[in-house]
Motif scaffolding. Structure first.
Motif, mmCIF file in Angstrom:
data_model
loop_
_atom_site.group_PDB
_atom_site.id
_atom_site.type_symbol
_atom_site.label_atom_id
_atom_site.label_comp_id
_atom_site.label_asym_id
_atom_site.label_seq_id
_atom_site.Cartn_x
_atom_site.Cartn_y
_atom_site.Cartn_z
ATOM 1 N N UNK A 275 0.831 -1.211 0.000
ATOM 2 C CA UNK A 275 0.000 0.000 0.000
ATOM 3 C C UNK A 275 0.865 1.261 0.000
ATOM 4 N N UNK A 276 1.954 1.229 0.760
ATOM 5 C CA UNK A 276 2.843 2.393 0.783
ATOM 6 C C UNK A 276 3.474 2.619 -0.588
ATOM 7 N N UNK A 277 3.857 1.521 -1.247
ATOM 8 C CA UNK A 277 4.540 1.636 -2.542
ATOM 9 C C UNK A 277 3.623 2.140 -3.653
ATOM 10 N N UNK A 278 2.323 1.838 -3.545
ATOM 11 C CA UNK A 278 1.406 2.275 -4.617
ATOM 12 C C UNK A 278 0.763 3.613 -4.305
ATOM 13 N N UNK A 279 1.295 4.310 -3.295
ATOM 14 C CA UNK A 279 0.814 5.654 -3.008
ATOM 15 C C UNK A 279 -0.370 5.721 -2.065
ATOM 16 N N UNK A 280 -0.608 4.638 -1.293
ATOM 17 C CA UNK A 280 -1.683 4.642 -0.299
ATOM 18 C C UNK A 280 -1.113 4.356 1.092
ATOM 19 N N UNK A 281 -0.173 5.213 1.542
ATOM 20 C CA UNK A 281 0.485 4.946 2.831
ATOM 21 C C UNK A 281 -0.466 4.976 4.033
ATOM 22 N N UNK A 282 -1.593 5.718 3.918
ATOM 23 C CA UNK A 282 -2.537 5.730 5.036
ATOM 24 C C UNK A 282 -3.133 4.350 5.278
ATOM 25 N N UNK A 283 -3.328 3.570 4.213
ATOM 26 C CA UNK A 283 -3.803 2.197 4.367
ATOM 27 C C UNK A 283 -2.693 1.308 4.909
ATOM 28 N N UNK A 318 3.979 9.871 3.538
ATOM 29 C CA UNK A 318 2.938 10.754 4.088
ATOM 30 C C UNK A 318 3.470 12.150 4.383
ATOM 31 N N UNK A 319 4.783 12.314 4.313
ATOM 32 C CA UNK A 319 5.380 13.609 4.634
ATOM 33 C C UNK A 319 5.688 13.774 6.097
ATOM 34 N N UNK A 320 5.586 12.669 6.880
ATOM 35 C CA UNK A 320 5.899 12.728 8.314
ATOM 36 C C UNK A 320 7.395 12.473 8.504
ATOM 37 N N UNK A 321 8.219 13.421 8.134
ATOM 38 C CA UNK A 321 9.655 13.183 8.093
ATOM 39 C C UNK A 321 10.249 12.961 9.477
#
Length: 323
Positions: A275-283, A318-321
């Motif tokens: 999910x993170x790799x396909x652009x759905x990191x919230x999932x 997600x931009x949570x660096x």
């Protein structure tokens, strides 16, 4: 209780645990009942082990040795690798005192499994080589194949993939020679993992599909979950993400059904990473957090590092660096 009663109880719970393990391996509807039965036996087994371990007569040594493999599948599900090491070390010592080479080899190999699961691969290889030598010395073909396969897994984890394939091919030949369908499925799955790591993904899928067919044929739900997860990894490598997610979701459901926490953690991290790799990191984030908790609970140190790595990746997406 007097000593004779204590020993009768110890023999009873060990025998019942062995029956539960056999039913678990048979698969099907018996698996959940076997797990529930083992959960009830486990506190009694632990107490009996403490008592028998303090005793040095032949009967106690035999019990300690039998404890090391009589219910190894359920013991592996119920304990962390670090928790299993003292049981297997005691079992090796007991088998040697009894001059029982077959049991000694089995316990050495199980020690190798525990160290491999801790990521201590050189130590694992050392134990597997000892177990393999004993199996060959006593012409135990089944365990010879088993330890060849595990050596392959250890070398693959070290990145020596072609050497690993050689071990897995030897193991597969033995499993087929002796008609060990469970072993054959495991060997095919291991070959699939190795070929995927070489980038030969289509070949890997072929091996995993053969392994899955065998697991379903013999009712091996744990093996089925592993095979489905391996197919998910392979399809992800081909960029066929929706199919990969479907396989991982099936695998996760099976792991939860049979109480396989280690497998559950593996499938969660694979889903979360996808999910993170396909652009759905919230999932992906809650799946990865759940995986990390299970990795820590089960003492899976290499898996813990993997989960932390992908958690960092998901937070980055997600931009949570700061995370």
């Amino acid at each position: 209780m007097d000593e004779a009663t204590v020993r009768r109880h110890a023999e009873h719970v060990l025998r019942e645990a062995g029956v539960a393990d056999d039913r678990f391996k048979e698969g099907g509807e018996q698996m959940l009942a076997a797990l529930a039965r083992f959960e009830g036996l486990w506190p009694h087994l632990q107490a009996a082990w403490q008592r028998m371990h303090r005793t040095e007569d032949e009967e106690a040594r035999r019990w300690i040795s039998d404890f090391g493999y009589a219910f190894i599948h359920l013991l592996t599900l119920r304990t962390t690798p670090a928790q299993r090491i003292p049981y297997q070390q005691a079992a090796v010592a007991a088998a040697r005192a009894l001059s029982d080479s077959q049991a000694e080899g089995a316990h050495l190999g199980n020690l190798g499994n525990a160290y491999r699961n801790l990521g201590r691969l050189e130590e694992a290889i050392h134990f597997y080589q000892q177990a393999l030598a004993i199996s060959r010395e006593i012409s135990d073909r089944r365990n010879e194949g088993n330890w060849l396969g595990n050596l392959g897994n250890a070398y693959a984890a070290l990145g020596w993939v072609e050497k690993a394939i050689g071990y897995h091919e030897q193991a597969l030949a033995i499993s087929r020679e002796i008609g060990d369908r469970r072993g054959e499925g495991s060997d095919l799955g291991n070959l699939g993992i190795a070929y995927k790591n070489l980038g030969r993904v289509e070949e890997a899928i072929g091996y995993h599909e053969q392994a899955l067919a065998i697991s379903r044929e013999i009712g091996d739900r744990r093996g089925e979950g592993s095979d489905l997860g391996n197919l998910g990894i392979a399809y992800a490598a081909l960029g066929r993400v929706e199919e990969a997610i479907g396989y991982h979701e099936q695998a996760l459901a099976i792991s939860r059904e049979i109480g396989d926490r280690r497998g559950e953690g593996n499938h969660l991290v694979n889903l979360g990473r996808l999910y993170a790799e396909i652009g759905e990191p919230k999932k992906g984030l809650p799946l990865l957090k759940a995986s990390l908790a299970i990795k820590r609970e089960t003492g899976d140190r290499p898996g813990e590092g993997e989960a932390l790595n992908y958690l960092g990746f998901a937070h980055h997406r997600l931009g949570n660096l700061e995370e």
